[in-house]
Design a protein around this motif. Structure first.
Motif, PDB file in Angstrom:
ATOM      1  N   THR A 167     -40.015  36.328 -52.778  1.00  0.00           N
ATOM      2  CA  THR A 167     -40.751  37.401 -52.095  1.00  0.00           C
ATOM      3  C   THR A 167     -41.991  37.815 -52.902  1.00  0.00           C
ATOM      4  O   THR A 167     -43.070  37.994 -52.340  1.00  0.00           O
ATOM      5  N   VAL A 168     -41.846  37.923 -54.216  1.00  0.00           N
ATOM      6  CA  VAL A 168     -42.999  38.293 -55.032  1.00  0.00           C
ATOM      7  C   VAL A 168     -44.050  37.184 -54.967  1.00  0.00           C
ATOM      8  O   VAL A 168     -45.250  37.443 -54.847  1.00  0.00           O
ATOM      9  N   GLU A 209     -24.135  35.703 -57.178  1.00  0.00           N
ATOM     10  CA  GLU A 209     -24.907  36.829 -56.639  1.00  0.00           C
ATOM     11  C   GLU A 209     -26.228  36.983 -57.406  1.00  0.00           C
ATOM     12  O   GLU A 209     -27.288  37.196 -56.823  1.00  0.00           O
ATOM     13  N   ILE A 269     -30.110  36.790 -56.041  1.00  0.00           N
ATOM     14  CA  ILE A 269     -31.062  37.902 -56.158  1.00  0.00           C
ATOM     15  C   ILE A 269     -32.327  37.468 -56.898  1.00  0.00           C
ATOM     16  O   ILE A 269     -33.447  37.801 -56.500  1.00  0.00           O
ATOM     17  N   LEU A 287     -31.628  41.485 -64.872  1.00  0.00           N
ATOM     18  CA  LEU A 287     -30.723  40.956 -63.848  1.00  0.00           C
ATOM     19  C   LEU A 287     -29.753  39.948 -64.455  1.00  0.00           C
ATOM     20  O   LEU A 287     -28.547  39.977 -64.183  1.00  0.00           O
ATOM     21  N   ARG A 297     -34.435  35.279 -54.582  1.00  0.00           N
ATOM     22  CA  ARG A 297     -35.085  36.081 -53.548  1.00  0.00           C
ATOM     23  C   ARG A 297     -36.258  36.868 -54.136  1.00  0.00           C
ATOM     24  O   ARG A 297     -37.350  36.924 -53.565  1.00  0.00           O
ATOM     25  N   LEU A 298     -36.015  37.400 -55.323  1.00  0.00           N
ATOM     26  CA  LEU A 298     -37.065  38.170 -55.997  1.00  0.00           C
ATOM     27  C   LEU A 298     -38.297  37.290 -56.249  1.00  0.00           C
ATOM     28  O   LEU A 298     -39.429  37.646 -55.913  1.00  0.00           O
ATOM     29  N   THR A 351     -40.598  38.247 -45.661  1.00  0.00           N
ATOM     30  CA  THR A 351     -39.813  39.062 -46.590  1.00  0.00           C
ATOM     31  C   THR A 351     -38.542  39.569 -45.911  1.00  0.00           C
ATOM     32  O   THR A 351     -37.451  39.530 -46.484  1.00  0.00           O
ATOM     33  N   HIS A 375     -25.674  40.380 -64.467  1.00  0.00           N
ATOM     34  CA  HIS A 375     -24.793  39.485 -63.721  1.00  0.00           C
ATOM     35  C   HIS A 375     -24.011  38.573 -64.652  1.00  0.00           C
ATOM     36  O   HIS A 375     -22.890  38.155 -64.331  1.00  0.00           O
ATOM     37  N   LEU A 404     -42.724  39.187 -64.519  1.00  0.00           N
ATOM     38  CA  LEU A 404     -41.410  39.577 -64.011  1.00  0.00           C
ATOM     39  C   LEU A 404     -40.293  39.385 -65.027  1.00  0.00           C
ATOM     40  O   LEU A 404     -39.177  39.836 -64.807  1.00  0.00           O
ATOM     41  N   PHE A 426     -34.543  38.695 -46.874  1.00  0.00           N
ATOM     42  CA  PHE A 426     -33.506  39.674 -47.182  1.00  0.00           C
ATOM     43  C   PHE A 426     -32.271  39.480 -46.308  1.00  0.00           C
ATOM     44  O   PHE A 426     -31.186  39.934 -46.645  1.00  0.00           O
ATOM     45  N   ALA A 444     -45.880  37.395 -51.661  1.00  0.00           N
ATOM     46  CA  ALA A 444     -46.760  38.572 -51.631  1.00  0.00           C
ATOM     47  C   ALA A 444     -47.997  38.331 -52.492  1.00  0.00           C
ATOM     48  O   ALA A 444     -49.132  38.627 -52.084  1.00  0.00           O
ATOM     49  N   ASN A 445     -47.780  37.751 -53.688  1.00  0.00           N
ATOM     50  CA  ASN A 445     -48.922  37.438 -54.550  1.00  0.00           C
ATOM     51  C   ASN A 445     -49.866  36.453 -53.877  1.00  0.00           C
ATOM     52  O   ASN A 445     -51.082  36.515 -54.054  1.00  0.00           O
ATOM     53  N   LEU A 503     -50.679  39.480 -43.585  1.00  0.00           N
ATOM     54  CA  LEU A 503     -49.781  40.580 -43.926  1.00  0.00           C
ATOM     55  C   LEU A 503     -48.573  40.617 -42.997  1.00  0.00           C
ATOM     56  O   LEU A 503     -47.443  40.823 -43.435  1.00  0.00           O
ATOM     57  N   PHE A 526     -37.674  42.013 -65.946  1.00  0.00           N
ATOM     58  CA  PHE A 526     -36.803  42.345 -64.816  1.00  0.00           C
ATOM     59  C   PHE A 526     -35.755  41.248 -64.618  1.00  0.00           C
ATOM     60  O   PHE A 526     -34.577  41.509 -64.390  1.00  0.00           O
TER      61      PHE A 526
END
Lengths: 185, 242, 204
Positions: free
Chosen positions: C99-100, C88, C92, C76, C95-96, C28, C80, C69, C32, C103-104, C21, C72
């Motif tokens: 990070t996901v 940009e 994004i 995006l 990064r999404l 993460t 864009h 995802l 960012f 985490a998964n 964790l 979502f």
């Protein structure tokens, strides 16, 4: 004490169950997932404190890796998207909805609960989720309103109305079941 | 063998929201196997909850093993256990092991001790492999057995059974009754089925919130069954409670 | 109860959950901070590599978990695309996904009981401000225990509805569903009290 703990756990499970049971269908034939309605109901039925704790418990268990979100989603990945502000805002939403229910005792139950669901489940929720989105994506206000708020707004309004009607029906069937009115925590 | 657990009920009244459920009950029970019979709504379950100390009487006293269990919940943990009709209303934990260990922890044992204790109980029932089983995968009869083991593990002096076997098939009932027969403590068993109460010492027949008859099993059972047969010919199902 | 932990055993299953964790939080945070596309692509490829290490089955199930995802990502992409800010948008989306994905990965390699232990550990300081951690522990167990029977209840009510209606169950089913649940709560609270309740254990 025991009853409160059981109720909190039960409503946390109820939110999950509302995401797992087959989708509800509106008279118009539009299917909706009832999960965010569960958040609103936690507030309008349990009241501010118990409602917020139930939702918090639900969110914590999702983070711990239980697939409790609609569609069997869950885990930490849910909390790293720019839309995660919704999940962080859930307990706040339930708290505010519960608070409105507890304070505004003069009105018709269904109407009060519907308004409480709008103020908490939409107002307070977006007040957390939209700024979070603006910081984490990052995005401007206009973009945030369009891409983080607009897609969910129609569904949430319908759910707030339903949450009001359901709370009213619960009260009619058994007044003691609407704890936000019968024994404020 | 420990002596039977003594139950003393004195001038007991109990009402909920102004509605009288039990009135002027006085009973002294000192047998090892006691049955309670009566029609639906006669107040049997309420009496069971009063004896277990889950609720306090509106007036009068209930003492089990010389203690007021509705006040002294700590003593109640060792004195009395209760088995409800619906296991869904009783099981708190997701796995069998946790469910059984919980009561032992509540009695003040450490987590590790409670776990060993739970394993011991499971082994005594020759069900050691149930330790990590998930409750929701069990059959209805198996869930009842888990509830029974969870209560037996705490070794209460008195076991209160609130129609725990209603709705179970005959073999499952027979098996569960066999476990009960060898229980060392006293039993207070509410049941509709006369066969559940075979070989019991004492029977209490409740009717409309009062004691209709209390005495040796054979006498009370015979009178009860005759009355039930007669009432079955009448039609009071249409009467609504006031 | 099904959890999202992967049945494919990996080396990471044995790492302490706390360390995973902490590493996730650090990764993460760094992601960012990065705005360089090359670095973000490298991070995404590295994450994909982590998924590939335990084998094809693990990789596929990891990929499947990212599929949720897509709405979502679509939002995006549309935004864009419409505003002409492709660079940009790519940043994004990358990064999404990364990070996901990371985490998964932690969720997939950590058992539910380890996660709950972490939650309990994190909650310990809250005891001072009045949090009853024993009650929290019980509540967590209760949720996992109640959920399957709630789903059963929902199923039963839907069946009862369908048996007497041509339509699919509507929102009204939620009312008896909730009432049933509240009844269960009363019984469970009583069962809990029958075995000593919550307040009393605090004194032990």
């Amino acid at each position: 004490m025991e009853r409160n703990v059981v109720l909190i756990a039960l409503f946390a499970a109820l939110i999950a169950a509302l995401g797992l049971v087959p989708k509800l269908t509106l008279a118009s034939g539009i299917p909706i997932t009832a999960q965010s309605m569960g958040i609103m109901l936690c507030g309008t039925v349990l009241g501010a404190k118990r409602g917020a704790l139930a939702v918090l418990l639900f969110v914590v268990l999702v983070a711990a890796g239980l697939p409790l979100l609609a569609g069997g989603r869950g885990g930490l990945g849910v909390f790293t998207t720019p839309w995660a502000g919704f999940y962080y805002g859930f307990p706040v939403a339930a708290f505010v909805a519960g608070l409105v229910m507890e304070k505004w005792t003069g009105s018709n139950i269904s109407f009060a609960a519907g308004v409480a669901a709008v103020i908490g489940g939409i107002g307070a929720l977006y007040l957390v989720a939209v700024p979070y989105y603006m910081v984490m994506k990052p995005a401007g206000l206009g973009e945030a309103l369009l891409t983080a708020m607009a897609p969910f707004m129609p569904g949430d309004l319908i759910k707030a109305v339903l949450a009001g009607l359901i709370t009213g029906a619960l009260y009619k069937a058994r007044p003691s079941s609407v704890l936000s009115r019968t024994n404020a925590a | 063998m420990t002596p039977p657990c003594r139950i003393e009920i004195q001038d007991l009244d109990f009402s909920v929201e102004g509605k009288q459920v039990l009135q002027s009950i006085t009973l002294t029970l000192r047998d090892r196997r006691i049955g309670i019979v009566g029609r639906n709504g006669s107040g049997k379950s309420t009496l069971a909850r009063l004896v277990a100390g889950l609720v306090a009487p509106t007036s009068g006293t209930v003492r089990v093993a010389d203690k007021d269990l509705s006040r002294d919940r700590r003593a109640a943990l060792h004195a009395v256990g209760i088995l409800f009709q619906n296991p869904e209303h009783q099981i708190i934990f997701p796995t069998v092991g946790e469910e059984i260990a919980f009561g032992l922890e509540q009695q003040g044992r450490s987590k590790a001790e409670a776990k060993t204790g739970a394993a011991d109980v499971l082994n005594r029932f020759e069900l050691g492999h149930w330790m990590d089983a998930y409750i929701n995968t069990l059959s209805q009869g198996q869930k009842h057995l888990v509830c029974l083991m969870a209560v037996v593990a705490m070794q209460p002096r008195l076991l209160v059974l609130d129609e725990p076997f209603a709705g179970l098939d005959i073999p499952t009932r027979a098996q569960l009754n066999r476990y009960l027969q060898v229980y060392e403590g006293s039993l207070l068993h509410i049941s509709h089925d006369p066969s559940d109460l075979d070989g019991y010492d004492h029977l209490v027949w409740l009717d409309q919130g009062g004691v209709q008859l209390s005495g040796p099993q054979e006498t009370v059972m015979a009178a009860y069954q005759e009355a039930m047969h007669n009432q079955g010919e009448a039609n009071d199902l249409a009467d609504l409670a006031g | 109860m099904i959890s999202l932990t992967s049945p494919v055993r990996t080396w990471a299953h044995h790492w302490p959950a706390g360390a995973k964790l902490a590493a996730l939080a650090a990764a993460t945070f760094i992601l960012f901070m990065i705005h360089d596309l090359t670095l973000l692509v490298a991070a995404a490829v590295l994450t994909a590599g982590l998924y590939a290490l335990p084998g094809l089955v693990f990789f596929r199930s990891g990929l499947g978990r990212l599929r949720v995802l897509w709405p979502f990502l679509a939002i995006l992409a549309i935004w864009h695309g419409a505003t002409g800010t492709w660079a940009e948008g790519t940043e994004i989306i990358l990064r999404l996904l990364t990070t996901v994905g990371l985490a998964n990965l932690v969720t997939m390699t950590t058992s539910l009981s380890e996660m709950i232990a972490i939650i309990q550990w994190l909650a310990t300081p809250l005891r001072r401000v009045g949090l009853n951690t024993r009650a929290m522990e019980l509540a967590i167990a209760l949720v996992i225990r109640i959920l399957p029977s709630l789903v059963d209840n929902g199923q039963r009510l839907s069946d009862a509805w369908r048996a007497r209606s041509r339509r699919r169950p509507g929102w009204r089913v939620v009312v008896p569903f909730t009432l049933l649940a509240i009844d269960d709560a009363d019984h469970l609270a009583e069962a809990l009290r029958a075995r000593g309740g919550i307040l009393e254990t605090k004194r032990n």
